[in-house]
Motif scaffolding. Structure first.
Motif, PDB file in Angstrom:
ATOM      1  N   UNK A  11      -2.998   4.692   3.104  1.00 51.55           N
ATOM      2  CA  UNK A  11      -3.873   4.152   2.060  1.00 51.55           C
ATOM      3  C   UNK A  11      -3.075   3.770   0.815  1.00 51.55           C
ATOM      4  N   UNK A  12      -2.108   4.605   0.475  1.00 50.04           N
ATOM      5  CA  UNK A  12      -1.264   4.341  -0.692  1.00 50.04           C
ATOM      6  C   UNK A  12      -0.406   3.093  -0.466  1.00 50.04           C
ATOM      7  N   UNK A  13       0.115   2.951   0.720  1.00 51.18           N
ATOM      8  CA  UNK A  13       0.939   1.788   1.056  1.00 51.18           C
ATOM      9  C   UNK A  13       0.096   0.516   1.033  1.00 51.18           C
ATOM     10  N   UNK A  14      -1.080   0.581   1.603  1.00 52.74           N
ATOM     11  CA  UNK A  14      -1.962  -0.588   1.609  1.00 52.74           C
ATOM     12  C   UNK A  14      -2.344  -0.982   0.186  1.00 52.74           C
ATOM     13  N   UNK A  15      -2.516  -0.002  -0.681  1.00 52.22           N
ATOM     14  CA  UNK A  15      -2.849  -0.295  -2.081  1.00 52.22           C
ATOM     15  C   UNK A  15      -1.683  -1.005  -2.768  1.00 52.22           C
ATOM     16  N   UNK A  16      -0.444  -0.578  -2.467  1.00 56.84           N
ATOM     17  CA  UNK A  16       0.732  -1.207  -3.052  1.00 56.84           C
ATOM     18  C   UNK A  16       0.868  -2.651  -2.574  1.00 56.84           C
ATOM     19  N   UNK A  17       0.604  -2.885  -1.305  1.00 60.46           N
ATOM     20  CA  UNK A  17       0.668  -4.241  -0.753  1.00 60.46           C
ATOM     21  C   UNK A  17      -0.432  -5.101  -1.361  1.00 60.46           C
ATOM     22  N   UNK A  18      -1.612  -4.525  -1.521  1.00 62.46           N
ATOM     23  CA  UNK A  18      -2.737  -5.258  -2.112  1.00 62.46           C
ATOM     24  C   UNK A  18      -2.393  -5.716  -3.524  1.00 62.46           C
ATOM     25  N   UNK A  19      -1.710  -4.836  -4.283  1.00 66.85           N
ATOM     26  CA  UNK A  19      -1.306  -5.205  -5.637  1.00 66.85           C
ATOM     27  C   UNK A  19      -0.227  -6.284  -5.612  1.00 66.85           C
ATOM     28  N   UNK A  20       0.723  -6.171  -4.671  1.00 66.34           N
ATOM     29  CA  UNK A  20       1.800  -7.155  -4.577  1.00 66.34           C
ATOM     30  C   UNK A  20       1.261  -8.534  -4.225  1.00 66.34           C
TER      31      UNK A  20
END
Length: 261
Positions: A11-20
């Motif tokens: 979930x944390x990784x997906x959030x970082x990708x979503x922001x990128x």
């Protein structure tokens, strides 16, 4: 049981990708590939070792100095220094893969270290990224032949000449503006006890143009200056100085300041 290919912090990784990607909707297979990359490559950044994401040019001869910094950091006990070019690709044809990989690696690395020798190439984009939130507080820059153009930073005539070279090579100034800047530079140097004239600077610039020199745009100089004001910029000239310049980057024994804020 959870899929072993999916990292526990998905979930944390997906959030970082979503922001990128600024909220761009991903296809399910794209998400799966990104999580597979994270499972393999980010796991090394989530250990007790201190990780260093090293940025710079992969082209000759610059890549040699990039490897020099990587090697120096890897000599430290309990450290892991790496460059993105050594890690595997994700395999995303539709998406800006470099941006995804960069943001994931920069997010999970303890420190980001940039080596700069020119004002062209992918390192220009990287410099812009690490000078902004959320990466600025854990980033350090090592620019070759850098000197900010204010008298209080001049240790001697060599520093003034380095500043004059930056003015001379700037594409953002007209010839008249360069002449005016050199005159102001010489006047400021004299105010700080360095006996040099504009003609002296012009002569020194012409003599050095035939040699290997490094020039930066005003954009680069301003970015370097920001890091310098935060005590996270270490200029260098010779490769031996580059090795020593890594001392500015915190060692594994020091807790990252950005984690305590």
């Amino acid at each position: 049981m959870a899929d072993p290919s999916v990292p526990p912090n998905a979930d944390e990784i997906e959030a970082a990708v979503d922001e990128a990607l600024h909220g761009l909707e991903l296809e399910p297979y794209e998400t799966a590939k990104i999580l597979g990359f994270a499972n393999e490559e980010l796991s090394q950044l989530q250990t007790p070792e201190t990780s260093y994401f090293v940025l710079g040019s992969y082209r000759d001869p610059y890549v040699r100095r990039l490897r020099t910094v990587e090697n120096e950091l890897n000599k430290r006990l309990s450290s892991y220094a790496f460059v993105m070019g050594d890690l595997r690709e994700i395999g995303l044809d539709r998406l800006p893969e470099f941006r995804i990989r960069f943001h994931l690696l920069a997010s999970y690395a303890d420190y980001v270290v940039g080596v700069y020798e020119q004002d062209a190439g992918g390192e220009v984009t990287e410099l812009g990224k690490i000078s902004e939130t959320p990466y600025f507080d854990k980033s350090y820059v090592l620019p070759r032949d850098y000197c900010w153009m204010t008298g209080e930073n001049f240790d001697g005539k060599a520093d003034v000449v380095a500043a004059a070279m930056a003015i001379s090579y700037s594409d953002d100034l007209t010839e008249d503006e360069k002449t005016s800047e050199l005159e102001s530079l010489a006047a400021e140097a004299r105010e700080n006890g360095i006996d040099i004239s504009r003609d002296d600077l012009s002569t020194a610039v012409e003599e050095q143009k035939a040699e290997e020199t490094v020039s930066y745009s005003w954009v680069h100089l301003n970015e370097f200056r920001l890091f310098e004001l935060h005590n996270r910029c270490q200029p260098w000239v010779e490769e031996s100085e580059l090795r020593d310049s890594t001392d500015i980057v915190p060692t594994p024994s020091r807790h990252p300041d950005w984690e305590t804020e």
